[in-house]
Scaffold this motif. Structure first.
Motif, PDB file in Angstrom:
ATOM      1  N   PHE A   7       0.861  -1.175   0.000  1.00  0.00           N
ATOM      2  CA  PHE A   7       0.000   0.000   0.000  1.00  0.00           C
ATOM      3  C   PHE A   7       0.902   1.232   0.000  1.00  0.00           C
ATOM      4  CE2 PHE A   7      -2.963  -3.117   1.341  1.00  0.00           C
ATOM      5  CZ  PHE A   7      -4.251  -2.604   1.279  1.00  0.00           C
ATOM      6  N   ALA A   8       0.646   2.174  -0.915  1.00  0.00           N
ATOM      7  CA  ALA A   8       1.443   3.398  -0.987  1.00  0.00           C
ATOM      8  C   ALA A   8       0.551   4.546  -1.448  1.00  0.00           C
ATOM      9  CB  ALA A   8       2.609   3.213  -1.953  1.00  0.00           C
ATOM     10  N   SER A   9       0.875   5.756  -0.990  1.00  0.00           N
ATOM     11  CA  SER A   9       0.097   6.940  -1.375  1.00  0.00           C
ATOM     12  C   SER A   9       0.905   7.941  -2.178  1.00  0.00           C
ATOM     13  CB  SER A   9      -0.445   7.657  -0.126  1.00  0.00           C
ATOM     14  OG  SER A   9      -1.303   6.834   0.602  1.00  0.00           O
ATOM     15  N   GLY A  10       2.215   7.764  -2.266  1.00  0.00           N
ATOM     16  CA  GLY A  10       3.067   8.790  -2.864  1.00  0.00           C
ATOM     17  C   GLY A  10       3.862   8.316  -4.056  1.00  0.00           C
ATOM     18  N   SER A  11       5.133   8.701  -4.078  1.00  0.00           N
ATOM     19  CA  SER A  11       5.966   8.455  -5.261  1.00  0.00           C
ATOM     20  C   SER A  11       6.268   6.979  -5.476  1.00  0.00           C
ATOM     21  CB  SER A  11       7.281   9.233  -5.162  1.00  0.00           C
ATOM     22  OG  SER A  11       8.167   8.596  -4.265  1.00  0.00           O
ATOM     23  N   GLY A  12       6.331   6.212  -4.402  1.00  0.00           N
ATOM     24  CA  GLY A  12       6.538   4.769  -4.540  1.00  0.00           C
ATOM     25  C   GLY A  12       7.981   4.322  -4.612  1.00  0.00           C
ATOM     26  N   SER A  13       8.921   5.158  -4.155  1.00  0.00           N
ATOM     27  CA  SER A  13      10.322   4.743  -4.245  1.00  0.00           C
ATOM     28  C   SER A  13      10.598   3.517  -3.377  1.00  0.00           C
ATOM     29  CB  SER A  13      11.269   5.895  -3.887  1.00  0.00           C
ATOM     30  OG  SER A  13      11.112   6.283  -2.531  1.00  0.00           O
ATOM     31  N   ASN A  14       9.983   3.432  -2.197  1.00  0.00           N
ATOM     32  CA  ASN A  14      10.178   2.240  -1.371  1.00  0.00           C
ATOM     33  C   ASN A  14       9.538   1.013  -2.017  1.00  0.00           C
ATOM     34  OD1 ASN A  14      11.756   2.755   0.999  1.00  0.00           O
ATOM     35  ND2 ASN A  14      10.126   4.108   1.697  1.00  0.00           N
ATOM     36  N   THR A  35      -3.371   1.823  -3.873  1.00  0.00           N
ATOM     37  CA  THR A  35      -3.214   3.226  -3.520  1.00  0.00           C
ATOM     38  C   THR A  35      -4.566   3.908  -3.407  1.00  0.00           C
ATOM     39  OG1 THR A  35      -2.118   5.315  -4.075  1.00  0.00           O
ATOM     40  CG2 THR A  35      -2.937   3.999  -5.929  1.00  0.00           C
ATOM     41  N   ASN A  36      -4.603   4.902  -2.539  1.00  0.00           N
ATOM     42  CA  ASN A  36      -5.780   5.741  -2.379  1.00  0.00           C
ATOM     43  C   ASN A  36      -5.641   7.045  -3.162  1.00  0.00           C
ATOM     44  OD1 ASN A  36      -3.646   6.421  -0.492  1.00  0.00           O
ATOM     45  ND2 ASN A  36      -5.048   7.954   0.317  1.00  0.00           N
ATOM     46  N   ALA A  40      -0.831   9.243  -7.632  1.00  0.00           N
ATOM     47  CA  ALA A  40       0.404   8.798  -6.973  1.00  0.00           C
ATOM     48  C   ALA A  40       1.430   8.306  -7.992  1.00  0.00           C
ATOM     49  CB  ALA A  40       0.100   7.684  -5.975  1.00  0.00           C
ATOM     50  N   GLY A  41       2.671   8.682  -7.784  1.00  0.00           N
ATOM     51  CA  GLY A  41       3.765   8.227  -8.631  1.00  0.00           C
ATOM     52  C   GLY A  41       3.953   6.724  -8.597  1.00  0.00           C
ATOM     53  N   VAL A  42       3.508   6.095  -7.518  1.00  0.00           N
ATOM     54  CA  VAL A  42       3.652   4.643  -7.387  1.00  0.00           C
ATOM     55  C   VAL A  42       2.915   3.912  -8.510  1.00  0.00           C
ATOM     56  CG1 VAL A  42       1.659   4.203  -5.852  1.00  0.00           C
ATOM     57  CG2 VAL A  42       3.710   2.757  -5.700  1.00  0.00           C
ATOM     58  N   ILE A  43       1.883   4.524  -9.069  1.00  0.00           N
ATOM     59  CA  ILE A  43       1.115   3.876 -10.136  1.00  0.00           C
ATOM     60  C   ILE A  43       1.999   3.665 -11.365  1.00  0.00           C
ATOM     61  CG2 ILE A  43      -0.848   4.142 -11.714  1.00  0.00           C
ATOM     62  CD1 ILE A  43      -2.192   5.779  -9.387  1.00  0.00           C
ATOM     63  N   GLN A  44       2.733   4.688 -11.754  1.00  0.00           N
ATOM     64  CA  GLN A  44       3.629   4.562 -12.910  1.00  0.00           C
ATOM     65  C   GLN A  44       4.756   3.568 -12.634  1.00  0.00           C
ATOM     66  OE1 GLN A  44       2.764   5.688 -15.813  1.00  0.00           O
ATOM     67  NE2 GLN A  44       0.981   6.577 -14.795  1.00  0.00           N
ATOM     68  N   ARG A  45       5.287   3.610 -11.430  1.00  0.00           N
ATOM     69  CA  ARG A  45       6.335   2.646 -11.079  1.00  0.00           C
ATOM     70  C   ARG A  45       5.801   1.214 -11.174  1.00  0.00           C
ATOM     71  NH1 ARG A  45      10.831   5.226  -7.979  1.00  0.00           N
ATOM     72  NH2 ARG A  45      10.151   7.312  -7.392  1.00  0.00           N
ATOM     73  N   ARG A  47       3.303   0.053 -12.926  1.00  0.00           N
ATOM     74  CA  ARG A  47       3.077  -0.332 -14.329  1.00  0.00           C
ATOM     75  C   ARG A  47       4.385  -0.686 -15.015  1.00  0.00           C
ATOM     76  NH1 ARG A  47      -1.579   4.159 -15.048  1.00  0.00           N
ATOM     77  NH2 ARG A  47      -3.263   2.853 -14.260  1.00  0.00           N
ATOM     78  N   ARG A  48       5.424   0.118 -14.741  1.00  0.00           N
ATOM     79  CA  ARG A  48       6.735  -0.166 -15.332  1.00  0.00           C
ATOM     80  C   ARG A  48       7.268  -1.522 -14.860  1.00  0.00           C
ATOM     81  NH1 ARG A  48       9.102   4.161 -13.628  1.00  0.00           N
ATOM     82  NH2 ARG A  48      10.430   3.252 -12.053  1.00  0.00           N
ATOM     83  N   LEU A  49       6.931  -1.887 -13.613  1.00  0.00           N
ATOM     84  CA  LEU A  49       7.383  -3.152 -13.035  1.00  0.00           C
ATOM     85  C   LEU A  49       6.409  -4.311 -13.313  1.00  0.00           C
ATOM     86  CD1 LEU A  49       8.525  -1.634  -9.638  1.00  0.00           C
ATOM     87  CD2 LEU A  49      10.045  -2.596 -11.378  1.00  0.00           C
ATOM     88  N   HIS A  50       5.328  -4.016 -14.032  1.00  0.00           N
ATOM     89  CA  HIS A  50       4.311  -5.016 -14.382  1.00  0.00           C
ATOM     90  C   HIS A  50       3.647  -5.622 -13.149  1.00  0.00           C
ATOM     91  CE1 HIS A  50       5.782  -4.561 -18.418  1.00  0.00           C
ATOM     92  NE2 HIS A  50       7.004  -4.854 -18.008  1.00  0.00           N
ATOM     93  N   ILE A  51       3.367  -4.755 -12.173  1.00  0.00           N
ATOM     94  CA  ILE A  51       2.659  -5.174 -10.962  1.00  0.00           C
ATOM     95  C   ILE A  51       1.251  -4.589 -11.036  1.00  0.00           C
ATOM     96  CG2 ILE A  51       2.580  -5.083  -8.443  1.00  0.00           C
ATOM     97  CD1 ILE A  51       5.668  -4.620  -8.546  1.00  0.00           C
ATOM     98  N   PRO A  52       0.222  -5.409 -10.875  1.00  0.00           N
ATOM     99  CA  PRO A  52      -1.149  -4.890 -10.921  1.00  0.00           C
ATOM    100  C   PRO A  52      -1.382  -3.809  -9.853  1.00  0.00           C
ATOM    101  CG  PRO A  52      -1.157  -7.287 -10.930  1.00  0.00           C
ATOM    102  CD  PRO A  52       0.256  -6.857 -10.665  1.00  0.00           C
ATOM    103  N   VAL A  53      -2.156  -2.790 -10.246  1.00  0.00           N
ATOM    104  CA  VAL A  53      -2.453  -1.667  -9.351  1.00  0.00           C
ATOM    105  C   VAL A  53      -3.949  -1.626  -9.078  1.00  0.00           C
ATOM    106  CG1 VAL A  53      -2.414   0.846  -9.096  1.00  0.00           C
ATOM    107  CG2 VAL A  53      -0.551  -0.301 -10.285  1.00  0.00           C
ATOM    108  N   VAL A  54      -4.288  -1.363  -7.822  1.00  0.00           N
ATOM    109  CA  VAL A  54      -5.679  -1.160  -7.427  1.00  0.00           C
ATOM    110  C   VAL A  54      -5.771   0.233  -6.817  1.00  0.00           C
ATOM    111  CG1 VAL A  54      -7.546  -1.928  -5.920  1.00  0.00           C
ATOM    112  CG2 VAL A  54      -6.033  -3.613  -7.001  1.00  0.00           C
ATOM    113  N   ILE A  55      -6.635   1.059  -7.385  1.00  0.00           N
ATOM    114  CA  ILE A  55      -6.873   2.407  -6.858  1.00  0.00           C
ATOM    115  C   ILE A  55      -8.239   2.388  -6.183  1.00  0.00           C
ATOM    116  CG2 ILE A  55      -7.096   4.856  -7.431  1.00  0.00           C
ATOM    117  CD1 ILE A  55      -5.453   4.195 -10.006  1.00  0.00           C
ATOM    118  N   PHE A  56      -8.298   2.891  -4.966  1.00  0.00           N
ATOM    119  CA  PHE A  56      -9.567   2.870  -4.224  1.00  0.00           C
ATOM    120  C   PHE A  56      -9.784   4.218  -3.548  1.00  0.00           C
ATOM    121  CE2 PHE A  56      -6.211   1.262  -1.511  1.00  0.00           C
ATOM    122  CZ  PHE A  56      -6.367   2.008  -0.351  1.00  0.00           C
ATOM    123  N   ASP A  57     -11.022   4.446  -3.143  1.00  0.00           N
ATOM    124  CA  ASP A  57     -11.339   5.692  -2.445  1.00  0.00           C
ATOM    125  C   ASP A  57     -11.591   5.427  -0.964  1.00  0.00           C
ATOM    126  OD1 ASP A  57     -13.935   4.672  -2.231  1.00  0.00           O
ATOM    127  OD2 ASP A  57     -14.676   5.853  -3.920  1.00  0.00           O
TER     128      ASP A  57
END
Length: 191
Positions: A7-14, A35-36, A40-45, A47-57
């Motif tokens: 779970f991440a809300s920001g850039s996603g470097s970790n 991510t909420n 968030a930058g983590v979304i692009q990271r 996708r580049r890493l081919h990891i599925p992303v779930v965005i929720f509110d």
């Protein structure tokens, strides 16, 4: 195979460092990034890493069991909070008791709690003229930054350091230690 959800809300470097660390490991998979924050930058990271992303509110997270059911359906063994800015609901904490870890950019119990994240922590450390800061990796409970501590690492804070200088030192600690501590948690647990 151990399956991790981040779970991440920001850039996603970790999140990226964790994914890179486990990328050559057939026994561990970063299965999802959640991510909420739709910007968030983590979304692009991810996708580049081919990891599925779930965005929720907020409503989905707090008032439904959709996220909890998704994690169960995906057979998630460990949840990793890597710069996630929302308090975890009680039902999710209970479902993943001792299977959810967080990283905090200070040496807890100092500079923890609601509103104490990222740059706010570093500014508080500098304002207090602390001689050291660091990171704390801990299990998640129902309150911000109060779960049992798994690991801490420190760094020197110089009198000349500004908040950005402290942030740079903290990021270096996070990127090095967080993936390794997650690996140790997976090895020690019976997930």
């Amino acid at each position: 195979m151990k399956r991790i959800a981040i779970f991440a809300s920001g850039s996603g470097s970790n999140a990226e460092k964790i994914a890179e660390y486990f990328s050559e490991r057939p026994d561990v998979e970063i299965s999802l990034i959640l991510t909420n924050n739709p910007q968030a930058g983590v979304i692009q990271r991810a996708r580049r890493l081919h990891i599925p992303v779930v965005i929720f509110d907020r409503t989905t997270f707090y008032e439904t069991e959709r996220i909890s059911k998704l994690l169960q359906n995906e057979s998630i063994d460990l949840i990793v909070l890597a710069g996630f800015m929302m308090l975890i609901p009680d039902f999710l904490v209970k479902s993943f008791a001792n299977r959810m870890v967080n990283i905090h950019p200070a040496l807890l119990p100092k500079y923890g709690g609601k509103g104490m994240y990222g740059q706010f922590v570093h500014e508080a450390v500098v304002a207090a003229k602390e001689k050291e800061s660091g990171i704390t990796i801990h299990y998640v409970n129902e309150r911000y930054d109060e779960g049992n501590i798994i690991f801490q690492a420190s760094c020197e804070v110089l009198e000349s350091d500004q908040a950005d200088d402290v942030a740079t030192k903290i990021h270096a600690l996070e990127h090095f230690h967080f993936p390794r501590v997650i690996d140790q948690v997976l090895a020690k647990s019976h997930l």
